[in-house]
Design a protein around this motif. Sequence first.
Motif, PDB file in Angstrom:
ATOM      1  N   ALA A  48      34.318 -18.052   6.107  1.00 28.05           N
ATOM      2  CA  ALA A  48      34.652 -16.853   5.333  1.00 28.05           C
ATOM      3  C   ALA A  48      33.374 -16.265   4.749  1.00 28.05           C
ATOM      4  O   ALA A  48      32.477 -16.991   4.333  1.00 28.05           O
ATOM      5  N   VAL A  49      33.325 -14.920   4.716  1.00 26.99           N
ATOM      6  CA  VAL A  49      32.158 -14.204   4.220  1.00 26.99           C
ATOM      7  C   VAL A  49      32.614 -13.122   3.254  1.00 26.99           C
ATOM      8  O   VAL A  49      33.591 -12.418   3.519  1.00 26.99           O
ATOM      9  N   ALA A  68      35.258  -8.352   3.596  1.00 30.77           N
ATOM     10  CA  ALA A  68      35.782  -9.703   3.756  1.00 30.77           C
ATOM     11  C   ALA A  68      35.734  -9.951   5.262  1.00 30.77           C
ATOM     12  O   ALA A  68      36.214  -9.128   6.044  1.00 30.77           O
ATOM     13  N   ALA A  69      35.113 -11.042   5.674  1.00 30.86           N
ATOM     14  CA  ALA A  69      35.008 -11.352   7.103  1.00 30.86           C
ATOM     15  C   ALA A  69      35.361 -12.811   7.330  1.00 30.86           C
ATOM     16  O   ALA A  69      35.149 -13.659   6.465  1.00 30.86           O
ATOM     17  N   LYS A  77      34.328 -15.222  17.508  1.00 26.02           N
ATOM     18  CA  LYS A  77      35.288 -14.169  17.161  1.00 26.02           C
ATOM     19  C   LYS A  77      35.215 -13.924  15.665  1.00 26.02           C
ATOM     20  O   LYS A  77      35.248 -14.864  14.867  1.00 26.02           O
ATOM     21  N   TRP A  78      35.100 -12.630  15.290  1.00 31.55           N
ATOM     22  CA  TRP A  78      35.030 -12.240  13.874  1.00 31.55           C
ATOM     23  C   TRP A  78      36.094 -11.214  13.552  1.00 31.55           C
ATOM     24  O   TRP A  78      36.352 -10.297  14.345  1.00 31.55           O
ATOM     25  N   TYR A  79      36.713 -11.374  12.389  1.00 32.07           N
ATOM     26  CA  TYR A  79      37.657 -10.413  11.833  1.00 32.07           C
ATOM     27  C   TYR A  79      36.991  -9.832  10.588  1.00 32.07           C
ATOM     28  O   TYR A  79      36.433 -10.581   9.790  1.00 32.07           O
ATOM     29  N   THR A  80      37.055  -8.519  10.408  1.00 26.89           N
ATOM     30  CA  THR A  80      36.465  -7.915   9.214  1.00 26.89           C
ATOM     31  C   THR A  80      37.453  -6.970   8.558  1.00 26.89           C
ATOM     32  O   THR A  80      38.296  -6.369   9.216  1.00 26.89           O
ATOM     33  N   HIS A  81      37.334  -6.861   7.245  1.00 27.58           N
ATOM     34  CA  HIS A  81      38.164  -5.956   6.455  1.00 27.58           C
ATOM     35  C   HIS A  81      37.260  -5.244   5.454  1.00 27.58           C
ATOM     36  O   HIS A  81      36.577  -5.893   4.664  1.00 27.58           O
ATOM     37  N   LEU A  82      37.257  -3.921   5.490  1.00 27.86           N
ATOM     38  CA  LEU A  82      36.466  -3.102   4.575  1.00 27.86           C
ATOM     39  C   LEU A  82      37.362  -2.543   3.488  1.00 27.86           C
ATOM     40  O   LEU A  82      38.448  -2.038   3.771  1.00 27.86           O
TER      41      LEU A  82
END
Length: 136
Positions: A48-49, A68-69, A77-82
């Motif tokens: 988590a980032v 939030a990544a 594989k990366w998921y990101t939320h802005l």
Amino acid sequence: MYYEQGRGLVEQHYSAQARVWSKPQVLYMTQTDPCASITLKNFGGTVAVIANFAHFCTDGEPPSESIAAVGVNNLEKWYTHLLKGFDGWQNVKASSDTKKLTFTFPYSQGLTSTAGVTQLRWSQAEGFSDLEDIPR
């Protein structure tokens, strides 16, 4: 994980098995200034980032872009939320199986001091949820 001026949030990792670094990949592109730190937490291979950006963040302005990544599958594989216009996530915790994470930010608003927490959930099966405000 690092900030690159003029590009944004960049991820690069080392494979101990292959003994090579991955190619840098931009997880979030922005021209705004990076804020002071990046929060990284490893939950059994799920990473988590939390990263924040703002114009003049280095001069003390609060974040205006909060990322939030989540990285999975050996960080392939990366998921990101802005979230824009937000002071930044303060914490992230994992469920017992590490396939579900919760990003949180405590808040207080108004003259009545309504307090609670804003949270964003992530699961490997569904990705990011909608934001939730939970009063205390």
